[in-house]
Design a protein around this motif. Structure first.
Motif, PDB file in Angstrom:
ATOM      1  N   SER A 223       0.745   8.534  14.920  1.00 34.30           N
ATOM      2  CA  SER A 223       1.948   8.209  14.155  1.00 34.30           C
ATOM      3  C   SER A 223       1.646   7.055  13.222  1.00 34.30           C
ATOM      4  CB  SER A 223       3.112   7.848  15.087  1.00 34.30           C
ATOM      5  OG  SER A 223       2.805   6.707  15.872  1.00 34.30           O
ATOM      6  N   VAL A 224       2.313   7.055  12.085  1.00 36.52           N
ATOM      7  CA  VAL A 224       2.159   5.974  11.120  1.00 36.52           C
ATOM      8  C   VAL A 224       3.539   5.621  10.585  1.00 36.52           C
ATOM      9  CG1 VAL A 224       1.737   7.565   9.179  1.00 36.52           C
ATOM     10  CG2 VAL A 224       0.935   5.179   9.047  1.00 36.52           C
ATOM     11  N   TYR A 225       3.764   4.332  10.388  1.00 31.78           N
ATOM     12  CA  TYR A 225       5.037   3.842   9.881  1.00 31.78           C
ATOM     13  C   TYR A 225       4.746   2.862   8.749  1.00 31.78           C
ATOM     14  CZ  TYR A 225       9.724   1.762   9.832  1.00 31.78           C
ATOM     15  OH  TYR A 225      10.970   1.321   9.457  1.00 31.78           O
ATOM     16  N   ASN A 226       5.243   3.177   7.549  1.00 33.27           N
ATOM     17  CA  ASN A 226       5.008   2.346   6.370  1.00 33.27           C
ATOM     18  C   ASN A 226       6.314   1.725   5.895  1.00 33.27           C
ATOM     19  OD1 ASN A 226       2.183   3.085   6.061  1.00 33.27           O
ATOM     20  ND2 ASN A 226       2.905   5.069   5.345  1.00 33.27           N
ATOM     21  N   VAL A 227       6.303   0.425   5.670  1.00 36.39           N
ATOM     22  CA  VAL A 227       7.453  -0.294   5.124  1.00 36.39           C
ATOM     23  C   VAL A 227       7.014  -0.928   3.803  1.00 36.39           C
ATOM     24  CG1 VAL A 227       9.141  -2.126   5.479  1.00 36.39           C
ATOM     25  CG2 VAL A 227       8.349  -0.768   7.425  1.00 36.39           C
ATOM     26  N   GLN A 228       7.628  -0.480   2.696  1.00 34.11           N
ATOM     27  CA  GLN A 228       7.266  -0.990   1.379  1.00 34.11           C
ATOM     28  C   GLN A 228       8.470  -1.666   0.728  1.00 34.11           C
ATOM     29  OE1 GLN A 228       4.376   1.778  -0.885  1.00 34.11           O
ATOM     30  NE2 GLN A 228       5.638   3.184   0.303  1.00 34.11           N
ATOM     31  N   ASN A 259       5.578  -7.384  -7.959  1.00 29.05           N
ATOM     32  CA  ASN A 259       5.677  -7.940  -6.619  1.00 29.05           C
ATOM     33  C   ASN A 259       5.744  -6.768  -5.649  1.00 29.05           C
ATOM     34  OD1 ASN A 259       7.097  -9.069  -4.126  1.00 29.05           O
ATOM     35  ND2 ASN A 259       6.777 -10.924  -5.321  1.00 29.05           N
ATOM     36  N   TYR A 260       4.738  -6.644  -4.784  1.00 31.88           N
ATOM     37  CA  TYR A 260       4.634  -5.471  -3.917  1.00 31.88           C
ATOM     38  C   TYR A 260       4.153  -5.886  -2.535  1.00 31.88           C
ATOM     39  CZ  TYR A 260       2.753  -1.077  -2.026  1.00 31.88           C
ATOM     40  OH  TYR A 260       2.455  -0.001  -1.231  1.00 31.88           O
ATOM     41  N   ASN A 261       4.796  -5.312  -1.512  1.00 26.34           N
ATOM     42  CA  ASN A 261       4.378  -5.577  -0.139  1.00 26.34           C
ATOM     43  C   ASN A 261       4.431  -4.277   0.655  1.00 26.34           C
ATOM     44  OD1 ASN A 261       5.605  -6.871   2.868  1.00 26.34           O
ATOM     45  ND2 ASN A 261       3.596  -7.382   2.089  1.00 26.34           N
ATOM     46  N   LYS A 262       3.371  -4.023   1.422  1.00 32.86           N
ATOM     47  CA  LYS A 262       3.327  -2.835   2.266  1.00 32.86           C
ATOM     48  C   LYS A 262       2.775  -3.208   3.631  1.00 32.86           C
ATOM     49  CE  LYS A 262       1.408   1.850   2.669  1.00 32.86           C
ATOM     50  NZ  LYS A 262       0.546   2.876   2.048  1.00 32.86           N
ATOM     51  N   VAL A 263       3.562  -2.921   4.680  1.00 35.17           N
ATOM     52  CA  VAL A 263       3.130  -3.113   6.058  1.00 35.17           C
ATOM     53  C   VAL A 263       2.971  -1.727   6.674  1.00 35.17           C
ATOM     54  CG1 VAL A 263       3.666  -4.087   8.304  1.00 35.17           C
ATOM     55  CG2 VAL A 263       4.324  -5.310   6.220  1.00 35.17           C
ATOM     56  N   SER A 264       1.768  -1.410   7.136  1.00 34.94           N
ATOM     57  CA  SER A 264       1.476  -0.103   7.719  1.00 34.94           C
ATOM     58  C   SER A 264       1.054  -0.271   9.169  1.00 34.94           C
ATOM     59  CB  SER A 264       0.358   0.602   6.947  1.00 34.94           C
ATOM     60  OG  SER A 264       0.746   0.860   5.618  1.00 34.94           O
ATOM     61  N   THR A 265       1.657   0.511  10.042  1.00 38.08           N
ATOM     62  CA  THR A 265       1.315   0.492  11.454  1.00 38.08           C
ATOM     63  C   THR A 265       0.900   1.896  11.885  1.00 38.08           C
ATOM     64  OG1 THR A 265       2.933  -1.269  11.844  1.00 38.08           O
ATOM     65  CG2 THR A 265       2.102  -0.083  13.764  1.00 38.08           C
ATOM     66  N   PHE A 266      -0.328   2.006  12.361  1.00 32.42           N
ATOM     67  CA  PHE A 266      -0.867   3.288  12.822  1.00 32.42           C
ATOM     68  C   PHE A 266      -1.074   3.208  14.335  1.00 32.42           C
ATOM     69  CE2 PHE A 266      -4.178   6.222  14.013  1.00 32.42           C
ATOM     70  CZ  PHE A 266      -3.916   7.356  13.259  1.00 32.42           C
ATOM     71  N   GLN A 287      -2.616  -2.407  12.550  1.00 33.08           N
ATOM     72  CA  GLN A 287      -1.593  -2.805  11.587  1.00 33.08           C
ATOM     73  C   GLN A 287      -2.223  -3.555  10.421  1.00 33.08           C
ATOM     74  OE1 GLN A 287       2.257  -4.348  12.968  1.00 33.08           O
ATOM     75  NE2 GLN A 287       2.044  -6.019  11.497  1.00 33.08           N
ATOM     76  N   THR A 288      -1.788  -3.211   9.209  1.00 34.86           N
ATOM     77  CA  THR A 288      -2.255  -3.904   8.011  1.00 34.86           C
ATOM     78  C   THR A 288      -1.054  -4.371   7.197  1.00 34.86           C
ATOM     79  OG1 THR A 288      -2.369  -1.846   6.740  1.00 34.86           O
ATOM     80  CG2 THR A 288      -4.370  -2.543   7.890  1.00 34.86           C
ATOM     81  N   ASP A 289      -1.248  -5.443   6.455  1.00 31.71           N
ATOM     82  CA  ASP A 289      -0.190  -6.006   5.613  1.00 31.71           C
ATOM     83  C   ASP A 289      -0.808  -6.381   4.270  1.00 31.71           C
ATOM     84  OD1 ASP A 289       1.803  -7.489   4.356  1.00 31.71           O
ATOM     85  OD2 ASP A 289       2.464  -8.456   6.201  1.00 31.71           O
ATOM     86  N   LEU A 290      -0.371  -5.705   3.217  1.00 33.20           N
ATOM     87  CA  LEU A 290      -0.873  -5.964   1.871  1.00 33.20           C
ATOM     88  C   LEU A 290       0.234  -6.555   1.012  1.00 33.20           C
ATOM     89  CD1 LEU A 290      -2.976  -5.625  -0.467  1.00 33.20           C
ATOM     90  CD2 LEU A 290      -1.963  -3.362  -0.843  1.00 33.20           C
ATOM     91  N   TYR A 323      -2.472  -5.542 -16.719  1.00 34.46           N
ATOM     92  CA  TYR A 323      -2.026  -6.327 -15.571  1.00 34.46           C
ATOM     93  C   TYR A 323      -3.138  -7.235 -15.069  1.00 34.46           C
ATOM     94  CZ  TYR A 323       1.860  -2.977 -14.993  1.00 34.46           C
ATOM     95  OH  TYR A 323       2.973  -2.193 -15.170  1.00 34.46           O
ATOM     96  N   ARG A 324      -2.749  -8.401 -14.599  1.00 32.15           N
ATOM     97  CA  ARG A 324      -3.624  -9.291 -13.828  1.00 32.15           C
ATOM     98  C   ARG A 324      -2.991  -9.445 -12.457  1.00 32.15           C
ATOM     99  NH1 ARG A 324      -7.531 -12.208 -16.471  1.00 32.15           N
ATOM    100  NH2 ARG A 324      -7.589 -11.979 -18.744  1.00 32.15           N
ATOM    101  N   LEU A 325      -3.709  -8.978 -11.422  1.00 30.92           N
ATOM    102  CA  LEU A 325      -3.121  -8.878 -10.097  1.00 30.92           C
ATOM    103  C   LEU A 325      -3.949  -9.615  -9.050  1.00 30.92           C
ATOM    104  CD1 LEU A 325      -2.220  -5.065 -10.191  1.00 30.92           C
ATOM    105  CD2 LEU A 325      -0.711  -6.997 -10.694  1.00 30.92           C
ATOM    106  N   TYR A 326      -3.259  -9.967  -7.967  1.00 27.01           N
ATOM    107  CA  TYR A 326      -3.888 -10.667  -6.845  1.00 27.01           C
ATOM    108  C   TYR A 326      -3.435 -10.004  -5.552  1.00 27.01           C
ATOM    109  CZ  TYR A 326      -4.426 -14.212 -10.484  1.00 27.01           C
ATOM    110  OH  TYR A 326      -4.732 -14.859 -11.652  1.00 27.01           O
ATOM    111  N   ASP A 327      -4.348  -9.875  -4.609  1.00 22.87           N
ATOM    112  CA  ASP A 327      -4.044  -9.264  -3.316  1.00 22.87           C
ATOM    113  C   ASP A 327      -4.241 -10.254  -2.181  1.00 22.87           C
ATOM    114  OD1 ASP A 327      -3.460  -6.854  -4.457  1.00 22.87           O
ATOM    115  OD2 ASP A 327      -5.333  -5.866  -3.890  1.00 22.87           O
ATOM    116  N   GLU A 328      -3.312 -10.205  -1.229  1.00 23.97           N
ATOM    117  CA  GLU A 328      -3.465 -10.912   0.036  1.00 23.97           C
ATOM    118  C   GLU A 328      -3.347  -9.870   1.140  1.00 23.97           C
ATOM    119  OE1 GLU A 328      -0.696 -14.123   0.323  1.00 23.97           O
ATOM    120  OE2 GLU A 328      -1.410 -15.110  -1.510  1.00 23.97           O
ATOM    121  N   PHE A 329      -4.255  -9.921   2.103  1.00 24.12           N
ATOM    122  CA  PHE A 329      -4.370  -8.842   3.069  1.00 24.12           C
ATOM    123  C   PHE A 329      -4.611  -9.384   4.473  1.00 24.12           C
ATOM    124  CE2 PHE A 329      -7.148  -5.699   5.263  1.00 24.12           C
ATOM    125  CZ  PHE A 329      -6.262  -4.638   5.304  1.00 24.12           C
ATOM    126  N   THR A 330      -3.886  -8.831   5.448  1.00 24.53           N
ATOM    127  CA  THR A 330      -4.116  -9.179   6.848  1.00 24.53           C
ATOM    128  C   THR A 330      -4.214  -7.891   7.658  1.00 24.53           C
ATOM    129  OG1 THR A 330      -1.755  -9.271   7.396  1.00 24.53           O
ATOM    130  CG2 THR A 330      -2.783 -11.319   6.631  1.00 24.53           C
TER     131      THR A 330
END
Length: 511
Positions: A223-228, A259-266, A287-290, A323-330
């Protein structure tokens, strides 16, 4: 307490989040038809019409069509539904959100001299070009592939010595070291090795680069659950002019805000036969958080011609957006495993680290639009727009990086030139206006399946109080997606049908 580390430019594929790859580039290259309620009710077919604050966002000549100054704002309600089918198991997820979708104003200056340049207009307008709010979930029994294959593909080729902690070194210390010196691929490989998903074929050899998975063969309940959340907004600074009361010309200089945020839980479990020796992995929760943020710039040129008193033509060019973009990832992981002699144990790893990646750039493709409109004097109008956009020209930069160069070659191969058709109509009955619209947009993929075609229907009405106008619109759109769970190893894709039902309310003031 969270630790922040600056990662190298290596290993930029983030698995479930798929950042800085083709999906990332497309996210900021695709836009929705939002804006004022009148604009939305008529399917955005305003290239040859103008006279609407959101029409300025597609044809900068639109502001010169205004007879008076105007200011307004639009509130919207997004109702989002995702229906998923993953190996025959169906699931559904709904989301509802309110937003300030548009705000802006225009000033019109008439020239009462004998010059044919009879009007000059200035406008500032903000439109939410894309709302990223979208929660979805998928669940099913995969008969073949495990997430263990993803970690295995990330680890193969990485020397064992890099994945083993030294005396007085914690797992978090090694995770940070790998990120700073090697990149995300090595970090992900370490997650799999540290939680016993992976074992080395030659555990006594520090130079070992081959691994095997402790996940037993068989089928897997996944199962996967994505919150954007987030948005892609455009602030247009506009100037336009009228010539001989028949020709209108305009220019937009646009500032874009991302401004974009995605939390994915597999989550994966299995009850497959145990491995004959060593560990047997029974469940994995990953779980990942971008978080992506940045800005961009684009410009637009446009013109409108009154061919006759009733018939109008419009033409616009929208430049690429730079675009000039920056990513933060956990990321974090939890694994349950069963020993060969019986007994269960759990391995957790949460490094408490936010990876900060170097600035990168996305160049979205240019867009060309032509439109025609016929105005039935005081009775109403009908308008049609046609747009063309070459998604294969989308680029990730700097192209000196091998990974970006590979992604750009991939986009050239799999993305296509697309067409978009917008149709709108309006009927006037005294102070009332009745509206309807239709929009069709081709898939940016040549296969037409990874992201499907988009179809939208809309309707609405407005009431003119004199100096104040109130407009309401409703739209419904649907599109299918088939996007892989991970970039490698576990590439099975749930089939998702995204349906959005939106309501827009606009209040306008003329002066």
């Amino acid at each position: 307490m969270k630790k922040y580390i600056f990662l190298s430019v290596l290993g930029l594929s983030f698995g479930l989040t798929q950042a800085q790859d083709i999906n990332d580039a497309l996210r900021y290259s695709q836009t929705n038809i939002n804006g004022t309620a009148r604009f939305r009710a008529m399917g955005g077919a305003f290239t040859a019409l103008g006279g609407d604050l959101s029409a300025i966002s597609i044809n900068p000549a639109s502001s010169a069509v205004f007879s008076n100054g105007q200011a307004g704002f639009t509130l919207s309600n997004y109702n989002i539904k995702n229906d998923s089918d993953y190996f025959g198991t169906k699931s559904s997820k709904k989301e509802n959100v309110f937003d300030l979708n548009q705000a802006g104003g225009v000033l019109v200056f008439e020239d009462y001299s004998d010059s044919k340049w009879g009007k000059l207009s200035f406008a500032v307008n903000y439109d939410n070009m894309s709302s990223f709010v979208n929660n979805n979930s998928s669940r099913g029994v995969n008969p073949n592939s495990s997430i263990g294959n993803y970690f295995l593909n990330q680890a193969n080729g990485v020397p064992l010595d890099l994945l083993q902690t030294r005396p007085n070194e914690t797992s978090s210390d090694l995770y940070i070291y790998l990120g700073e010196n090697y990149g995300n691929q090595h970090q992900t490989a370490f997650l799999g090795y540290d939680t016993y998903i992976l074992e080395a074929f030659d555990p006594d050899n520090p130079e070992n680069t081959l691994y095997y998975s402790n996940v037993p063969a068989g089928s897997f309940d996944q199962s996967v659950y994505n919150v954007q959340t987030g948005y892609n907004g455009k602030l247009a600074f506009n100037i336009a002019t009228e010539y001989d009361k028949r020709f209108y010309f305009g220019l937009n200089l646009n500032a874009h805000i991302v401004n974009y945020n995605k939390v994915s839980t597999f989550y994966e479990t299995n009850s497959n036969p145990m491995n004959p020796e060593g560990e047997t992995i029974r469940s994995i929760r990953y779980q990942t958080d971008l978080y992506t943020y940045g800005s961009g710039f684009s410009f637009q040129l446009g013109g409108i011609a009154r061919v006759t008193d009733d018939f109008r033509l419009g033409l616009t060019y929208q430049s690429p957006t730079w675009y000039r973009l920056y990513d933060e990832f956990t990321q974090r992981i939890s694994v349950n495993r069963e020993a060969a002699g019986g007994g269960m144990s759990t391995a957790h790893f949460n490094p408490g680290v936010i990876n900060i990646y170097p600035e990168y750039r996305v160049q979205s493709p240019a867009k060309y639009t032509i439109g025609g409109a016929y105005v039935f004097r005081d009775f109403g109008l009908i308008s049609v727009d046609y747009s063309m956009k070459d998604y294969s020209a989308t680029r990730l930069k700097p192209e000196t990086q091998d990974f970006f160069r590979f992604q750009n070659e991939l986009m050239t191969d799999v993305l296509d030139i697309t067409s978009e058709v917008r149709v709108g109509a309006e009927a006037k009955i005294k102070q009332w206006s009745l509206r309807a619209g239709y929009n069709y947009e081709q898939s940016p993929f040549k296969n037409g399946r990874t992201i499907g075609d988009l179809r939208q229907y809309s309707t609405g009405f407005g009431y003119n109080f004199g100096a104040t106008k109130l407009d309401l619109a409703y739209s419904r759109a649907s599109r299918e997606y088939n996007q892989a769970m991970f970039s490698t190893g576990l590439t099975d894709a749930p089939k998702i049908e995204l349906t959005t039902s939106n309501v827009f309310l606009t209040l306008l003031f003329e002066f």
